[in-house]
Write a protein that holds these residues in place. Sequence first.
Motif, PDB file in Angstrom:
ATOM      1  N   LEU A 178       8.031   4.726   4.234  1.00  0.00           N
ATOM      2  CA  LEU A 178       9.008   4.998   3.323  1.00  0.00           C
ATOM      3  C   LEU A 178       9.828   3.649   3.150  1.00  0.00           C
ATOM      4  O   LEU A 178      10.244   3.206   1.975  1.00  0.00           O
ATOM      5  CB  LEU A 178       9.876   6.096   3.289  1.00  0.00           C
ATOM      6  CG  LEU A 178      10.834   6.392   2.192  1.00  0.00           C
ATOM      7  CD1 LEU A 178      10.037   6.625   0.964  1.00  0.00           C
ATOM      8  CD2 LEU A 178      11.714   7.636   2.509  1.00  0.00           C
ATOM      9  N   PHE A 179      10.558   3.196   4.270  1.00  0.00           N
ATOM     10  CA  PHE A 179      11.072   2.108   4.256  1.00  0.00           C
ATOM     11  C   PHE A 179      10.154   0.882   3.705  1.00  0.00           C
ATOM     12  O   PHE A 179      10.667   0.063   3.007  1.00  0.00           O
ATOM     13  CB  PHE A 179      11.839   1.715   5.556  1.00  0.00           C
ATOM     14  CG  PHE A 179      12.934   2.333   5.768  1.00  0.00           C
ATOM     15  CD1 PHE A 179      14.079   1.578   5.736  1.00  0.00           C
ATOM     16  CD2 PHE A 179      13.377   3.484   6.405  1.00  0.00           C
ATOM     17  CE1 PHE A 179      15.284   1.837   6.040  1.00  0.00           C
ATOM     18  CE2 PHE A 179      14.558   4.021   6.875  1.00  0.00           C
ATOM     19  CZ  PHE A 179      15.676   3.221   6.549  1.00  0.00           C
ATOM     20  N   ASP A 180       9.179   0.832   4.341  1.00  0.00           N
ATOM     21  CA  ASP A 180       8.213  -0.072   4.166  1.00  0.00           C
ATOM     22  C   ASP A 180       7.845  -0.460   2.270  1.00  0.00           C
ATOM     23  O   ASP A 180       7.961  -1.544   2.034  1.00  0.00           O
ATOM     24  CB  ASP A 180       6.863  -0.169   4.693  1.00  0.00           C
ATOM     25  CG  ASP A 180       6.955  -0.417   6.040  1.00  0.00           C
ATOM     26  OD1 ASP A 180       7.910  -0.940   6.609  1.00  0.00           O
ATOM     27  OD2 ASP A 180       5.965  -0.081   6.998  1.00  0.00           O
ATOM     28  N   ALA A 181       7.704   0.851   1.820  1.00  0.00           N
ATOM     29  CA  ALA A 181       7.364   0.870   0.378  1.00  0.00           C
ATOM     30  C   ALA A 181       8.625   0.464  -0.368  1.00  0.00           C
ATOM     31  O   ALA A 181       8.435  -0.196  -1.012  1.00  0.00           O
ATOM     32  CB  ALA A 181       7.221   2.530  -0.012  1.00  0.00           C
ATOM     33  N   VAL A 182       9.957   0.784  -0.011  1.00  0.00           N
ATOM     34  CA  VAL A 182      10.903   0.552  -0.752  1.00  0.00           C
ATOM     35  C   VAL A 182      11.214  -1.160  -0.628  1.00  0.00           C
ATOM     36  O   VAL A 182      11.306  -1.817  -1.660  1.00  0.00           O
ATOM     37  CB  VAL A 182      12.350   1.139  -0.280  1.00  0.00           C
ATOM     38  CG1 VAL A 182      13.516   0.395  -1.005  1.00  0.00           C
ATOM     39  CG2 VAL A 182      12.091   2.678  -0.399  1.00  0.00           C
ATOM     40  N   ALA A 183      11.175  -1.584   0.537  1.00  0.00           N
ATOM     41  CA  ALA A 183      11.236  -2.888   0.942  1.00  0.00           C
ATOM     42  C   ALA A 183      10.083  -3.728   0.076  1.00  0.00           C
ATOM     43  O   ALA A 183      10.486  -4.727  -0.580  1.00  0.00           O
ATOM     44  CB  ALA A 183      10.837  -3.433   2.438  1.00  0.00           C
ATOM     45  N   ALA A 184       8.814  -3.047   0.022  1.00  0.00           N
ATOM     46  CA  ALA A 184       7.860  -4.078  -0.978  1.00  0.00           C
ATOM     47  C   ALA A 184       8.166  -3.922  -2.169  1.00  0.00           C
ATOM     48  O   ALA A 184       8.099  -4.967  -3.072  1.00  0.00           O
ATOM     49  CB  ALA A 184       6.494  -3.535  -0.630  1.00  0.00           C
ATOM     50  N   ALA A 185       8.934  -2.711  -2.756  1.00  0.00           N
ATOM     51  CA  ALA A 185       9.154  -2.731  -4.206  1.00  0.00           C
ATOM     52  C   ALA A 185      10.260  -3.619  -4.817  1.00  0.00           C
ATOM     53  O   ALA A 185      10.277  -4.450  -5.670  1.00  0.00           O
ATOM     54  CB  ALA A 185       9.421  -1.145  -4.452  1.00  0.00           C
ATOM     55  N   ARG A 234       0.782  -1.250   0.100  1.00  0.00           N
ATOM     56  CA  ARG A 234      -0.031   0.100   0.036  1.00  0.00           C
ATOM     57  C   ARG A 234       0.878   1.117  -0.193  1.00  0.00           C
ATOM     58  O   ARG A 234       0.595   2.347  -0.739  1.00  0.00           O
ATOM     59  CB  ARG A 234      -0.921  -0.170   1.126  1.00  0.00           C
ATOM     60  CG  ARG A 234      -1.980  -0.959   1.257  1.00  0.00           C
ATOM     61  CD  ARG A 234      -2.562  -1.110   2.187  1.00  0.00           C
ATOM     62  NE  ARG A 234      -3.834  -2.166   2.377  1.00  0.00           N
ATOM     63  CZ  ARG A 234      -5.076  -1.946   2.147  1.00  0.00           C
ATOM     64  NH1 ARG A 234      -5.475  -0.613   1.833  1.00  0.00           N
ATOM     65  NH2 ARG A 234      -5.940  -2.758   2.233  1.00  0.00           N
ATOM     66  N   ASN A 235       1.859   1.191   0.737  1.00  0.00           N
ATOM     67  CA  ASN A 235       2.950   2.408   0.882  1.00  0.00           C
ATOM     68  C   ASN A 235       3.526   2.594  -0.502  1.00  0.00           C
ATOM     69  O   ASN A 235       3.833   3.609  -0.731  1.00  0.00           O
ATOM     70  CB  ASN A 235       3.928   2.173   1.767  1.00  0.00           C
ATOM     71  CG  ASN A 235       3.118   1.900   3.152  1.00  0.00           C
ATOM     72  OD1 ASN A 235       2.662   3.004   3.607  1.00  0.00           O
ATOM     73  ND2 ASN A 235       3.209   0.713   3.641  1.00  0.00           N
ATOM     74  N   THR A 236       3.941   1.376  -1.232  1.00  0.00           N
ATOM     75  CA  THR A 236       4.621   1.437  -2.460  1.00  0.00           C
ATOM     76  C   THR A 236       3.826   2.051  -3.515  1.00  0.00           C
ATOM     77  O   THR A 236       4.208   2.893  -4.138  1.00  0.00           O
ATOM     78  CB  THR A 236       4.789   0.126  -2.908  1.00  0.00           C
ATOM     79  OG1 THR A 236       5.908  -0.735  -2.072  1.00  0.00           O
ATOM     80  CG2 THR A 236       5.854   0.233  -4.276  1.00  0.00           C
ATOM     81  N   TYR A 237       2.530   1.751  -3.551  1.00  0.00           N
ATOM     82  CA  TYR A 237       1.527   2.246  -4.434  1.00  0.00           C
ATOM     83  C   TYR A 237       1.501   3.820  -4.258  1.00  0.00           C
ATOM     84  O   TYR A 237       1.382   4.627  -5.251  1.00  0.00           O
ATOM     85  CB  TYR A 237       0.291   1.813  -4.542  1.00  0.00           C
ATOM     86  CG  TYR A 237      -0.840   2.117  -5.546  1.00  0.00           C
ATOM     87  CD1 TYR A 237      -0.378   2.092  -7.131  1.00  0.00           C
ATOM     88  CD2 TYR A 237      -1.855   3.078  -5.156  1.00  0.00           C
ATOM     89  CE1 TYR A 237      -1.352   2.561  -7.983  1.00  0.00           C
ATOM     90  CE2 TYR A 237      -2.734   3.339  -5.998  1.00  0.00           C
ATOM     91  CZ  TYR A 237      -2.465   2.949  -7.578  1.00  0.00           C
ATOM     92  OH  TYR A 237      -3.280   3.739  -8.571  1.00  0.00           O
TER      93      TYR A 237
END
Length: 792
Positions: A632-639, A577-580
């Motif tokens: 932001l960390f979560d978003a990069v990790a998911a990406a 969700r954070n990545t999107y």
Amino acid sequence: MVAEEIRVRGTVQGVGFRPTVYRLAKVCGLGGNVCNDGEGVLIRVSGSEEAITEFIAKLQTECPPLAKINELIRTPYAGELDVNNFVISSSVNSAIKTEIAPDAATCLQCQKEIFDPFSRFYRYPFTNCTHCGPRLSIIRAIPYDRWNTSMSAFVMCPECAKEYHDVENRRFHAQPVACHACGASAWLERADGKAVTASMFSMLDDVDAVCTLLQRGEIVAIKGLGGFHLACDATQEVVVKKLRYSKRRYHKPFALMARDIEVIEQYCSVNLKEKELLKSPAAPIVLLRKKVLGIGDWRLGIEVEKKLAVSVAPGQNSLGFMLPYTPLHHLILRRMNRPIVLTSGNIADEPQCIDNDEAREKLRTIANYFLLHNRDIINRVDDSVVRVVGDKVQTIRRARGYAPAAISLPPGFENVPPILAMGSELKNTFCLLRGREAILSQHLGDLENSAAFHSYQETLNLYLNLFEHEPETIAIDKHPEYLSSKIGKEFADKKQIKINPVQHHYAHIAACMAENQIPLDSPPVLGIALDGLGYGEDGKLWGGEFLLADYRKFTRLATFKPVAMIGGEQAIYQPWRNTYAQLIAANIWDDCQEKYADLEIVQFLNNKPIKLLNQLIEKGINSPPASSVGRLFDAVAAAIGIYRDECSYEGQAAIAMEALVNVNSLNNDKEMLIYPFKFSFLDSIYCIDPVPMWQALLHDLQQQIPKEVIAAKFHKGLANVIMEMVKRLCQENMIHQVALTGGVFQNCVLLEQVSKSLAILGIKVLTHSLVPANDGGLSLGQAVITAAQLRR
């Protein structure tokens, strides 16, 4: 001949301080007496001025191992004293101003006795003396005397009483002193209620039988010092996985205990500082770097059994080890040549069980056996967690061994009024402020869990009674929905006292300042508070803040670009969700369909309800914007494919990404290895925008750059943009000190990169050591801000 009254304040009760006073007074030829009271220890001495001066000097240099002198005041004494004799007098009840010592790991002398067949303490699982043993976990009231502890249920036998009253014995006035004949006892039970018989095991006693059970692959619930633990053999994957799913702790790493350092060194690299921590009286869990063992290593004589179960710490490059810290643990592990899992005796995120019947009820579906005892645990105390970053200790969780030792406040905070700070919602602690010291509670967990919330209330009431603390002001977090804040408001209304709401990230920064002894009237520092989220002054969610702060006020100078948390709390546990949201905020989602349609993350997101997600963002439905660096960390990790779909605890994806970092890439200073960020403005303050970082990262994914390298480039790029922002803000505001705080700075890679780059610029860097950078240290910051504002 002169006479003096000497007042000693600090951690001076239950630690062998009075026997030391007695011995030194005899050595110096002084008459008089010593006693415990509510303020600490009171000494009255008679003798020559030279002898009294010598006595004071020796008292400060020959302090017992667990004692800590905060204040020593000498005044003339006009009363009568026995000049020919020195005695230890009975405790005196008075206003409570003294400290309670933390529970302490078994000392070497007691360890020796429990393994000595000729000692009357041979194999006694509750052996202790003034240098070690239970303190906070068994106390009901001050002064710390036996009748105020759970040991009041046990009457000392003649031999224990003799040692207890022998001033030359190290058990003199050791309140929990006991032996096989008169003290607590331990026994083994089966979870199914069937009888346990000696013929079932090759064992010396019930405690020894636990080792056999663990070796056989059983899960055992063990009643320890501050609560129950669940234990199993850490090298057996089947049983570790069973424990993980039965306990409903699906991903968080398990703590490990090993018999000695030599066993730990088979699995981890341990430096001198880490060894000191493991062997210290606090005996915390120490996070250690895993040894990387290749296939060939197992052919060089290393036994296969030494390979830990994968399920112990999935996705981690470190392991949390502790050494035995009670005689019970030492006796269990005597024959154990490999580590055991020793995790909290609870289900999911509930508090540890502390009562036998409670454990039987709640843990019977997890454990096959119970090792119980009949010494009541009064205060639930979790294991502390620390790590070494550079040459400095970083506290992750402050509990057993450290709490409730007082934290000295910086100059300027003398004689502050009594304050109670309620802490945060997650990783909660509360703080009592009085005089020039802060008493921080042990880690109490996440209050969103009803059992933890109930435990928080019980512990708070206990501390208020123990320390006879009558706060004049209550400090709370500004978030209106935090349960700790709601309790604080109710308390303030009931007592008709002031309440002081404190902004979350400001409290983080003040806590860092306080533990680094920044004086009250010092110039402002630049505080960088990076975390999951906190309630901002503007009613929005903050999480990546640069604040110009002293103890009385702050100004927000810069932030990270706010991005929608789609689904609110769901974004914490579903990193995609954070990545999107980041790609939409960067206005590059359409480009992803054209340039990066073949990427796994783009295909994954295209299978989500994009139209619905867009509506949630556009209409602001349960999707609040947050400047959170944690997200932001979560978003990069998911990406890059780390815990993309689901996480079972906050920060799981970020922690796994830190573990993934390629050290060679990290230490490569080529410019190509730094992901770029840009500066912009938001509401007249600087804003860090990750748009160029996302463009570079997507390009690297398309080029199939390894995840380990991408993780390193992100960490280095983030550290670089923080350094650039600090350089700009320090120049504009004439700042020379920077405080790094918030849960994100528990990331060792980021902390070391930022600290190193700021040190090169000649900027003094303040970091955490005594209290956690996460919300576990928040109450200290709330308390000192409130004290400073009241003084104004």
